[in-house]
Design a protein around this motif. Structure first.
Motif: not given
Length: 481
Positions: A31-51
């Motif tokens: 997640f930290q690497k993803q944020q460094r590559a794209n500061p706009e990266t969020t976990l919202v879609n990941f969590i919504l998929t799990l739900c």
């Protein structure tokens, strides 16, 4: 099959969480690497998929199908890693999104004690649920016995508070309903030690060695402090562990004896530091505390050491308004000798990134560079300066690093010269910058390529200090290769 529900960054994160017992830490790195590559990266879609609701296979021989949230179909270890990961990054996720996931997990028909405890711990971090205990009745008894062995259990706000307000374990795994509108959740400085019946026997069998580690003084100025805090190499080695911790506050003295048992993950280390409130300790107690930490065997893990060092030292170093006291210098240098990499990431890097870094922080960091850090850790600190805006204080630290005769490869030196050229226009009248440049052109002249020489020539033409002619002469002596 479950992996097919996710795409792109979410799939990488899911793979990390399913990688085993270290899945939470692996996911944090991803997640930290993803944020460094794209500061706009969020976990919202990941969590919504799990739900999302999924059709679950029958758990018995009955052919009745059921619908459950996707997260409930993953194995227990994945859920444990997921909750630990969310605890570490909860501030980057909207509160209602986290609560939605917790509500979905409440549909799990047979949650493990770890999943139940970690879920409630996350609720507590979000200021949602302080009533349900994190542990079973049997585990509660074990923890109470441990608290009796940890000093300060009778003090207000001590370890006893972890148990006095607890209610009995609920038989069902309850979750609060998701509010319609999100609210901002306050951070809660609390320590919720998670344990399970499965690990009680293992934890109970752990014992710490009480051999005392004695460090050599850094210089004559610190000799008296070291002798007072460690009572000499021979006498300290014969002193019981209780005597070693005598100078510490009661609640911390007891905790240090069992610190290895309490620090099983980064999250637990951070909660322990919050509970013990290390930043508020007076400086004269720091050498004693550090000696107690250094006496632990085996050494702390990187994450535990970094959390402790950050909590104990960072605020005191960052807030220096006068030269560091002998006690603070002794504490910093002793921990740096044993845990150099955690010191670099937990203290040196955030101090460098602080735009308010002053001469007293610079003096202390230069002291660490000169007397404590090996060449590869000096190189690590040197590369940290490439990622921050330079100031007069940072220039002093870079100059100190260059004077220590760094071993630079072509890639690192190229990155450094790019920084010199880009930041140079801001320091046309800076004597510190000019002196640092002179060091580069004399001590590292063999690294300079023809292209870099041309770029540096343009940079030096802007210089307005009395060293301009010396800089140009030094650059001219470098052959065009």
């Amino acid at each position: 099959m479950l992996l097919g529900r996710f795409h792109g960054h979410s799939r990488l994160l899911l793979t990390a969480l399913m990688s085993g017992v270290s899945g939470a830490q692996a996911a944090l790195m991803v997640f930290q690497k993803q944020q460094r590559a794209n500061p706009e990266t969020t976990l919202v879609n990941f969590i919504l998929t799990l739900c999302r609701d999924e059709v679950a296979s029958p758990e018995t021989e009955a052919l009745t199908l059921s619908v459950k949230p996707l997260v409930c179909l993953f194995p227990p270890l994945f859920k444990q890693n997921l909750l630990t990961f969310l605890y570490l990054v909860h501030s980057a996720i909207p509160g209602p999104t986290v609560l939605l996931l917790l509500k979905c997990l409440s549909h799990d028909s047979n949650p493990t004690p770890w999943v139940r405890a970690l879920g409630r711990q996350l609720e507590r971090k979000l200021e949602m649920n302080h009533k349900d205990p994190l542990y079973s009745e049997r585990c509660s008894q074990k923890l109470k016995k441990l608290s009796e062995r940890l000093g300060g259990s009778s003090e207000a706000g001590g370890w006893a508070d972890c148990f006095n307000s607890q209610t009995e374990e609920s038989e069902s795994y309850r979750r609060p309903d998701l509010p319609e509108h999100g609210t901002q959740w306050k951070r809660r400085a609390s320590f919720d030690h998670v344990d399970t019946d499965r690990e009680e026997t293992v934890q109970e069998s752990k014992r710490l060695k009480t051999d005392v580690h004695v460090d050599e003084p850094i210089d004559a100025e610190d000799k008296k402090v070291r002798m007072e805090t460690q009572a000499g190499s021979e006498s300290t080695a014969e002193t019981p562990a209780e005597t070693l911790h005598d100078g510490l506050p009661e609640h911390i003295r007891g905790s240090v004896l069992h610190i290895k048992e309490l620090l099983e993950s980064q999250a637990e280390a951070e909660m322990l530091c919050e509970t013990l409130n290390f930043p508020s300790l007076p400086e004269h107690t720091l050498p004693k505390l550090c000696s107690s930490i250094l006496s632990l065997s085996p050494d702390l893990s990187y994450s535990a050491a970094a959390s402790l060092i950050r909590s104990i030292l960072l605020q005191k170093v960052s807030s220096l308004s006068e030269p560091a006291s002998r006690c603070l210098v002794t504490a910093v240098t002793s921990l740096c000798d044993r845990y150099p990499r955690p010191i670099c990431h937990a203290v040196i890097e955030p101090v460098l990134e602080d735009r308010n870094i002053g001469p007293h922080q610079t003096e202390l960091l230069n002291r660490l560079i000169e007397s404590c850090l090996d060449f590869h850790y000096r190189l690590l600190v040197f590369q940290m300066t490439f990622r921050i805006p330079w100031s007069e204080a940072v220039l002093s630290i870079i100059h100190s690093l260059l004077d220590s005769k760094l071993v630079l490869n072509e890639e690192v030196f190229t990155q450094f010269t790019e920084q010199l050229i880009s930041q140079g226009p801001h320091f046309t009248k800076s004597v510190k910058f000019a002196k640092m440049m002179l060091t580069v052109l004399t001590k590292y002249s063999s690294h300079v390529t023809a292209a870099q020489k041309h770029s540096l020539t343009s940079c030096l033409n802007l210089n307005e200090t009395f060293l301009k002619k010396s800089l140009q002469a030094a650059l001219k002596r470098i052959p065009d290769t």
